[in-house]
Design a protein around this motif. Structure first.
Motif, PDB file in Angstrom:
ATOM      1  N   ARG A   1      70.120  21.712  49.682  1.00 12.33           N
ATOM      2  CA  ARG A   1      70.862  20.499  49.294  1.00 12.33           C
ATOM      3  C   ARG A   1      70.357  19.990  47.945  1.00 12.33           C
ATOM      4  N   TYR A   2      71.113  18.971  47.436  1.00 10.18           N
ATOM      5  CA  TYR A   2      70.694  18.358  46.186  1.00 10.18           C
ATOM      6  C   TYR A   2      69.389  17.579  46.387  1.00 10.18           C
ATOM      7  N   PRO A   3      68.551  17.491  45.368  1.00  8.66           N
ATOM      8  CA  PRO A   3      67.355  16.648  45.483  1.00  8.66           C
ATOM      9  C   PRO A   3      67.737  15.183  45.683  1.00  8.66           C
ATOM     10  N   THR A   4      66.811  14.410  46.169  1.00  7.04           N
ATOM     11  CA  THR A   4      67.031  12.976  46.372  1.00  7.04           C
ATOM     12  C   THR A   4      67.408  12.307  45.052  1.00  7.04           C
ATOM     13  N   CYS A   5      68.446  11.464  45.107  1.00  7.54           N
ATOM     14  CA  CYS A   5      68.922  10.709  43.927  1.00  7.54           C
ATOM     15  C   CYS A   5      69.358  11.643  42.802  1.00  7.54           C
ATOM     16  N   ALA A   6      69.976  12.753  43.180  1.00 10.03           N
ATOM     17  CA  ALA A   6      70.507  13.679  42.182  1.00 10.03           C
ATOM     18  C   ALA A   6      71.816  14.259  42.680  1.00 10.03           C
ATOM     19  N   ASP A   7      72.718  13.370  43.154  1.00  4.50           N
ATOM     20  CA  ASP A   7      73.965  13.847  43.744  1.00  4.50           C
ATOM     21  C   ASP A   7      75.189  13.102  43.222  1.00  4.50           C
ATOM     22  N   VAL A   8      75.052  12.470  42.054  1.00  2.00           N
ATOM     23  CA  VAL A   8      76.177  11.714  41.489  1.00  2.00           C
ATOM     24  C   VAL A   8      76.628  12.386  40.196  1.00  2.00           C
ATOM     25  N   PRO A   9      77.947  12.619  40.023  1.00  4.14           N
ATOM     26  CA  PRO A   9      78.436  13.250  38.797  1.00  4.14           C
ATOM     27  C   PRO A   9      78.467  12.272  37.621  1.00  4.14           C
ATOM     28  N   HIS A  10      78.341  12.816  36.439  1.00  2.00           N
ATOM     29  CA  HIS A  10      78.408  12.000  35.212  1.00  2.00           C
ATOM     30  C   HIS A  10      79.132  12.814  34.145  1.00  2.00           C
ATOM     31  N   PRO A  11      80.365  12.416  33.775  1.00  2.00           N
ATOM     32  CA  PRO A  11      81.101  13.158  32.744  1.00  2.00           C
ATOM     33  C   PRO A  11      80.544  12.871  31.348  1.00  2.00           C
TER      34      PRO A  11
ATOM     35  N   LEU B   1      71.969  21.472  40.446  1.00  2.00           N
ATOM     36  CA  LEU B   1      70.827  22.132  41.067  1.00  2.00           C
ATOM     37  C   LEU B   1      70.679  21.713  42.523  1.00  2.00           C
ATOM     38  N   THR B   2      70.442  22.692  43.373  1.00  2.00           N
ATOM     39  CA  THR B   2      70.082  22.430  44.770  1.00  2.00           C
ATOM     40  C   THR B   2      68.718  23.042  45.050  1.00  2.00           C
ATOM     41  N   LEU B   3      68.021  22.474  46.000  1.00  2.00           N
ATOM     42  CA  LEU B   3      66.710  22.971  46.400  1.00  2.00           C
ATOM     43  C   LEU B   3      66.891  24.161  47.346  1.00  2.00           C
TER      44      LEU B   3
ATOM     45  N   VAL C   1      61.028  14.807  32.366  1.00  2.00           N
ATOM     46  CA  VAL C   1      62.026  15.672  33.011  1.00  2.00           C
ATOM     47  C   VAL C   1      61.314  16.823  33.736  1.00  2.00           C
ATOM     48  N   GLU C   2      60.358  17.443  33.050  1.00  2.00           N
ATOM     49  CA  GLU C   2      59.644  18.565  33.672  1.00  2.00           C
ATOM     50  C   GLU C   2      58.911  18.125  34.944  1.00  2.00           C
ATOM     51  N   ARG C   3      58.308  16.938  34.899  1.00  2.00           N
ATOM     52  CA  ARG C   3      57.600  16.442  36.073  1.00  2.00           C
ATOM     53  C   ARG C   3      58.562  16.128  37.206  1.00  2.00           C
ATOM     54  N   ALA C   4      59.719  15.524  36.857  1.00  2.00           N
ATOM     55  CA  ALA C   4      60.697  15.189  37.899  1.00  2.00           C
ATOM     56  C   ALA C   4      61.244  16.451  38.558  1.00  2.00           C
ATOM     57  N   LEU C   5      61.482  17.490  37.786  1.00  2.00           N
ATOM     58  CA  LEU C   5      61.977  18.734  38.365  1.00  2.00           C
ATOM     59  C   LEU C   5      60.917  19.390  39.250  1.00  2.00           C
ATOM     60  N   ALA C   6      59.657  19.352  38.804  1.00  2.00           N
ATOM     61  CA  ALA C   6      58.591  19.971  39.585  1.00  2.00           C
ATOM     62  C   ALA C   6      58.343  19.243  40.901  1.00  2.00           C
ATOM     63  N   GLU C   7      58.540  17.911  40.913  1.00  2.00           N
ATOM     64  CA  GLU C   7      58.262  17.102  42.091  1.00  2.00           C
ATOM     65  C   GLU C   7      59.489  16.839  42.954  1.00  2.00           C
ATOM     66  N   ALA C   8      60.637  17.391  42.570  1.00  2.00           N
ATOM     67  CA  ALA C   8      61.881  17.096  43.282  1.00  2.00           C
ATOM     68  C   ALA C   8      61.808  17.490  44.753  1.00  2.00           C
ATOM     69  N   LYS C   9      62.356  16.596  45.622  1.00  2.00           N
ATOM     70  CA  LYS C   9      62.371  16.850  47.071  1.00  2.00           C
ATOM     71  C   LYS C   9      63.739  16.539  47.621  1.00  2.00           C
TER      72      LYS C   9
ATOM     73  N   ARG D   1      66.193   8.952  37.596  1.00  2.00           N
ATOM     74  CA  ARG D   1      64.744   8.832  37.446  1.00  2.00           C
ATOM     75  C   ARG D   1      64.506   7.829  36.325  1.00  2.00           C
ATOM     76  N   HIS D   2      64.293   6.577  36.692  1.00  2.00           N
ATOM     77  CA  HIS D   2      64.274   5.502  35.699  1.00  2.00           C
ATOM     78  C   HIS D   2      62.944   5.432  34.960  1.00  2.00           C
ATOM     79  N   ASN D   3      63.044   5.014  33.715  1.00  2.00           N
ATOM     80  CA  ASN D   3      61.887   4.956  32.829  1.00  2.00           C
ATOM     81  C   ASN D   3      61.376   3.525  32.765  1.00  2.00           C
TER      82      ASN D   3
END
Length: 306
Positions: A258-268, A251-253, A298-306, A279-281
């Motif tokens: 661009r990608y949201p902050t702290c959402a640019d690392v791949p994970h297989p 996802l990009t904004l 998750v819903e809150r993190a997506l809504a607040e993503a910058k 987004r640590h718990n």
């Protein structure tokens, strides 16, 4: 000498010992029943009449005055059947000879694990709910369902008020957790079903994850309207908190391209290259939190993503 017929085998004595004994022996039969109070403390009683009334059973339990009490038969299914004082109940051939007696004239309805029951007191404890659900007290939790919110853990000594408007709904969830999780806890499965969320468990080596299929994203915020969301379940879940979550497609904004902050690392994971959202718990309540609270995070993190 009276012959005591064990619970679950209420056959007439002449059926056990031969027809030659006839009706003379039948007159002396006793039928063993199990009677519980409102704390589900049980004791055995012997009833001579094979078709006693509710009044006779209460009298046999030495409870007075009889008119102050209500009695229910507990059927093999676990359901409660109201038995009026002058109504008869045939002990010969019924699959259940268990009864519960309340000192009350009002019944309070509730459900547990989708079975509707009636209770003769305005309050009920967690320990009694476990007995009614017929689950081991030391390996199951009871939760009070909160529609649209977080379900509430009911401890053994907690009292739940059944007199409020509406019918309270309870569920039981096994509290043992292992690294080899093969099915989501019932409270998670119920939440997903109630909210129409399609999900599947997936394993990648020793790791177990739940994939939330085609979740709706905030309108006009990202380059895709839907995405699969991966939540990796740690060993010990649900007593241990999931941490980050992962998206596919990436996802990009739209507003900044661009990608949201702290959402640019791949994970297989399971052959897919997921976008990791760091987004640590920091807060988790064992016995209360679960997949439903993780979805809200998750819903809150997506809504607040910058």
């Amino acid at each position: 000498m009276q012959q005591i017929i064990p619970s679950g085998d209420n056959r007439k004595a002449h059926e056990v010992n031969g027809a030659a004994l006839g009706e003379e022996r039948h007159q002396h039969n006793a039928y063993r029943i199990l009677v519980a109070d409102d704390q589900m403390n049980e004791r055995y009683l012997d009833i001579n009449d094979p078709v006693p009334t509710g009044r006779q059973i209460i009298q046999a339990a030495s409870l007075h005055p009889v008119d102050d009490f209500s009695i229910y038969a507990i059927l093999a299914s676990g359901e409660f059947e109201d038995l009026r004082l002058d109504e008869t109940y045939d002990l010969r051939g019924n699959s259940a000879e268990r009864f519960v007696i309340f000192q009350t004239d009002r019944a309070f309805k509730f459900t547990i694990d989708d079975r509707q029951l009636e209770w003769g007191k305005p309050n009920i404890s967690g320990s009694v709910l476990k007995k009614l659900a017929n689950v081991p007290a030391d390996t199951y939790h009871v939760y009070l369902e909160v529609r649209g919110g977080q379900d509430i853990l009911v401890r053994d000594t907690d009292l739940i008020d059944l007199s409020k408007p509406g019918i309270e709904r309870f569920i039981t969830v096994i509290c043992d957790t292992t690294e080899g999780l093969s099915v989501l806890p019932e409270v998670d499965r119920r939440y997903l079903s109630d909210h129409g969320i399609e999900a599947e468990l997936a394993s990648d080596g020793p790791h177990i994850g739940v994939v939330l299929k085609q979740m709706h994203l905030p309108i006009g915020k990202f380059n895709h309207p839907f995405a699969d969301i991966l939540v990796i379940l740690p060993p010990g879940y649900p007593d241990v908190a999931p941490d980050m979550f992962f998206c596919d497609p990436w996802l990009t904004l739209i507003s900044i391209g661009r990608y949201p902050t702290c959402a640019d690392v791949p994970h297989p994971f399971v052959g897919r290259n997921w976008q990791r959202w760091s987004r640590h718990n920091a807060s988790w309540r064992p016995g209360t939190d679960g997949l439903h609270t993780m979805i809200k995070r998750v819903e809150r993190a997506l809504a607040e993503a910058k």
